[in-house]
Motif scaffolding. Structure first.
Motif, PDB file in Angstrom:
ATOM      1  N   TYR A 112       0.757  -1.276   0.024  1.00 33.54           N
ATOM      2  CA  TYR A 112       0.301   0.328   0.483  1.00 33.54           C
ATOM      3  C   TYR A 112       1.105   1.839  -0.062  1.00 33.54           C
ATOM      4  CZ  TYR A 112      -3.530  -3.527   1.567  1.00 33.54           C
ATOM      5  OH  TYR A 112      -4.010  -4.398   1.495  1.00 33.54           O
ATOM      6  N   MET A 113       2.210   0.878  -0.072  1.00 30.69           N
ATOM      7  CA  MET A 113       2.905   2.777   0.102  1.00 30.69           C
ATOM      8  C   MET A 113       3.496   2.717  -0.513  1.00 30.69           C
ATOM      9  SD  MET A 113       2.860   2.724   3.478  1.00 30.69           S
ATOM     10  CE  MET A 113       1.213   2.120   3.468  1.00 30.69           C
ATOM     11  N   GLU A 114       2.942   3.060  -1.918  1.00 32.53           N
ATOM     12  CA  GLU A 114       2.754   3.143  -3.427  1.00 32.53           C
ATOM     13  C   GLU A 114       4.205   4.020  -3.382  1.00 32.53           C
ATOM     14  OE1 GLU A 114      -0.492   3.722  -5.907  1.00 32.53           O
ATOM     15  OE2 GLU A 114      -1.587   1.827  -5.197  1.00 32.53           O
ATOM     16  N   VAL A 115       4.831   4.032  -4.625  1.00 32.35           N
ATOM     17  CA  VAL A 115       6.096   4.792  -4.626  1.00 32.35           C
ATOM     18  C   VAL A 115       6.253   4.950  -6.629  1.00 32.35           C
ATOM     19  CG1 VAL A 115       8.383   4.925  -4.960  1.00 32.35           C
ATOM     20  CG2 VAL A 115       7.475   3.803  -2.737  1.00 32.35           C
ATOM     21  N   TRP A 116       6.262   5.799  -6.843  1.00 33.64           N
ATOM     22  CA  TRP A 116       6.708   6.587  -8.277  1.00 33.64           C
ATOM     23  C   TRP A 116       8.519   6.866  -8.228  1.00 33.64           C
ATOM     24  CZ3 TRP A 116       5.011   5.340 -12.937  1.00 33.64           C
ATOM     25  CH2 TRP A 116       5.405   6.283 -14.399  1.00 33.64           C
ATOM     26  N   ILE A 117       9.213   6.418  -9.246  1.00 34.64           N
ATOM     27  CA  ILE A 117      10.297   6.652  -9.439  1.00 34.64           C
ATOM     28  C   ILE A 117      10.380   7.064 -10.742  1.00 34.64           C
ATOM     29  CG2 ILE A 117      12.528   4.901  -9.726  1.00 34.64           C
ATOM     30  CD1 ILE A 117      11.400   2.348  -8.829  1.00 34.64           C
ATOM     31  N   ASN A 138      12.729   3.247 -14.238  1.00 37.52           N
ATOM     32  CA  ASN A 138      12.062   4.351 -13.707  1.00 37.52           C
ATOM     33  C   ASN A 138      10.623   4.098 -13.741  1.00 37.52           C
ATOM     34  OD1 ASN A 138      12.715   5.042 -16.943  1.00 37.52           O
ATOM     35  ND2 ASN A 138      10.891   5.988 -16.772  1.00 37.52           N
ATOM     36  N   GLY A 139       9.404   4.775 -12.882  1.00 35.15           N
ATOM     37  CA  GLY A 139       8.375   3.995 -13.344  1.00 35.15           C
ATOM     38  C   GLY A 139       8.045   3.784 -11.738  1.00 35.15           C
ATOM     39  N   VAL A 140       6.799   2.307 -12.163  1.00 37.32           N
ATOM     40  CA  VAL A 140       5.901   2.039 -11.084  1.00 37.32           C
ATOM     41  C   VAL A 140       6.920   1.224  -9.930  1.00 37.32           C
ATOM     42  CG1 VAL A 140       4.414   1.168 -10.175  1.00 37.32           C
ATOM     43  CG2 VAL A 140       4.489   2.423 -11.733  1.00 37.32           C
ATOM     44  N   ALA A 141       6.808   1.349  -8.827  1.00 39.52           N
ATOM     45  CA  ALA A 141       7.729  -0.097  -8.039  1.00 39.52           C
ATOM     46  C   ALA A 141       6.745  -0.813  -8.215  1.00 39.52           C
ATOM     47  CB  ALA A 141       8.260   0.499  -6.899  1.00 39.52           C
ATOM     48  N   ALA A 142       7.514  -2.068  -7.384  1.00 39.45           N
ATOM     49  CA  ALA A 142       6.277  -3.479  -7.530  1.00 39.45           C
ATOM     50  C   ALA A 142       6.233  -3.174  -6.110  1.00 39.45           C
ATOM     51  CB  ALA A 142       7.424  -4.884  -7.274  1.00 39.45           C
ATOM     52  N   VAL A 170      18.800   7.124  -6.416  1.00 30.11           N
ATOM     53  CA  VAL A 170      17.701   6.844  -6.660  1.00 30.11           C
ATOM     54  C   VAL A 170      16.549   8.325  -5.705  1.00 30.11           C
ATOM     55  CG1 VAL A 170      15.467   5.874  -5.712  1.00 30.11           C
ATOM     56  CG2 VAL A 170      17.330   4.750  -5.915  1.00 30.11           C
ATOM     57  N   ARG A 171      15.869   8.347  -7.347  1.00 26.12           N
ATOM     58  CA  ARG A 171      14.822   9.645  -6.796  1.00 26.12           C
ATOM     59  C   ARG A 171      13.394   9.085  -7.250  1.00 26.12           C
ATOM     60  NH1 ARG A 171      16.424  13.195  -9.986  1.00 26.12           N
ATOM     61  NH2 ARG A 171      14.437  13.557 -11.586  1.00 26.12           N
ATOM     62  N   TRP A 172      12.406   9.741  -5.623  1.00 30.96           N
ATOM     63  CA  TRP A 172      11.800   8.595  -5.912  1.00 30.96           C
ATOM     64  C   TRP A 172      10.088   9.538  -5.668  1.00 30.96           C
ATOM     65  CZ3 TRP A 172      14.973   7.856  -2.356  1.00 30.96           C
ATOM     66  CH2 TRP A 172      14.818   7.478  -0.832  1.00 30.96           C
ATOM     67  N   GLN A 173       9.113   8.684  -5.877  1.00 32.05           N
ATOM     68  CA  GLN A 173       7.576  10.142  -5.276  1.00 32.05           C
ATOM     69  C   GLN A 173       7.289   8.356  -3.726  1.00 32.05           C
ATOM     70  OE1 GLN A 173       5.728  11.852  -7.865  1.00 32.05           O
ATOM     71  NE2 GLN A 173       6.707  12.589  -9.278  1.00 32.05           N
ATOM     72  N   THR A 220       8.703  13.477  -2.182  1.00 27.88           N
ATOM     73  CA  THR A 220       9.690  13.181  -2.713  1.00 27.88           C
ATOM     74  C   THR A 220      10.851  13.756  -2.434  1.00 27.88           C
ATOM     75  OG1 THR A 220       8.225  14.746  -5.031  1.00 27.88           O
ATOM     76  CG2 THR A 220      10.921  13.516  -5.276  1.00 27.88           C
ATOM     77  N   TYR A 221      11.853  12.399  -2.441  1.00 32.59           N
ATOM     78  CA  TYR A 221      12.783  12.029  -1.283  1.00 32.59           C
ATOM     79  C   TYR A 221      14.353  11.366  -2.746  1.00 32.59           C
ATOM     80  CZ  TYR A 221      10.250  10.967   2.803  1.00 32.59           C
ATOM     81  OH  TYR A 221       9.255  11.472   3.196  1.00 32.59           O
TER      82      TYR A 221
END
Length: 224
Positions: A47-52, A70-74, A111-114, A121-122
């Motif tokens: 549930y802790m969704e991430v966009w890379i 880049n894109g959606v993390a599993a 890594v830069r991700w949302q 954003t981190y």
């Protein structure tokens, strides 16, 4: 296909960091990998969704492989809200990723991700230890459940777990070999926000299922 190119200004700090830490290993000499490429994969707790936005790799020859992923993390988001996002799995999967073609052994990963659950954003600079690189070229015998056989294999997969609060956790694994814990890194907030400030502070939307879970149970900070 992901190919290397000259080091740009944004990643110059990344490279210099590794040099200062003395982790260049055999810089200037090729490692001659016993396989064609290694894999970079990323995932997030339930549930802790991430966009890379980008996951960039730097090898021991100081070549940068931008957007190695880049894109959606599993991620798993059971609709019954019975999934548990706390902590890391005892056996992490390979994550969503790509083969880093043409790269030598990894020295640094940026890594830069949302983090859509917060949203925030981190970015994180992950230094890969020399011991991890040695493990990547050491053949070991392992059991392959999918084939039901024992065989010689290599740990040629780096998997990065990304969690709320800017946490990045890294494992090294092989198709038939157990995962080795590599490092845990505390990322930092990207002050410009998502997409380098080009989206007016707007992050990608959270799915309805993850939103429902977070509204009901919150985010288990401190468990990662």
């Amino acid at each position: 296909m992901v190919r290397g190119d000259p080091i740009d200004r944004r990643l110059r700090t990344l490279v210099l960091l590794g040099l200062l830490l003395g982790l260049a290993g055999c810089a200037g000499g090729a490692h001659r990998l016993p396989y064609d490429s290694w894999r970079l994969g990323l995932f997030a707790p339930n549930y802790m969704e991430v966009w890379i936005e980008t996951a960039d790799a730097v090898d021991v020859q100081d070549r940068v492989f931008r957007r190695a992923m880049n894109g959606v993390a599993a991620i798993n988001t059971p609709k019954n809200l019975k999934g548990d996002p706390r902590g890391w799995p005892t056996r992490s999967g390979a994550g969503a990723g790509k083969q880093v073609l043409g790269a030598d052994l990894p020295r640094l990963v940026y890594v830069r991700w949302q983090s859509l659950a917060e949203p925030q954003t981190y970015e994180a600079y992950i230094v890969i230890p020399e011991a991890t690189r040695r493990a990547m070229v050491k053949p070991e015998t392992g059991y392959c459940p999918a084939r039901g056989i024992w065989r010689e294999d290599y740990r040629d997969m780096l998997t990065v777990g990304l969690a709320p609060g800017g946490i990045a956790r890294v494992w090294l694994m092989g198709g038939c070999l157990s995962a080795i814990d590599v490092v845990r890194v505390q990322g930092t907030v990207v002050k410009k926000g998502p997409y380098g400030g080009k989206s007016g502070g707007q992050h990608r939307p959270l799915s309805a299922t993850s939103k429902a879970y977070i509204e009901k149970y919150g985010i288990p900070y401190g468990s990662w």
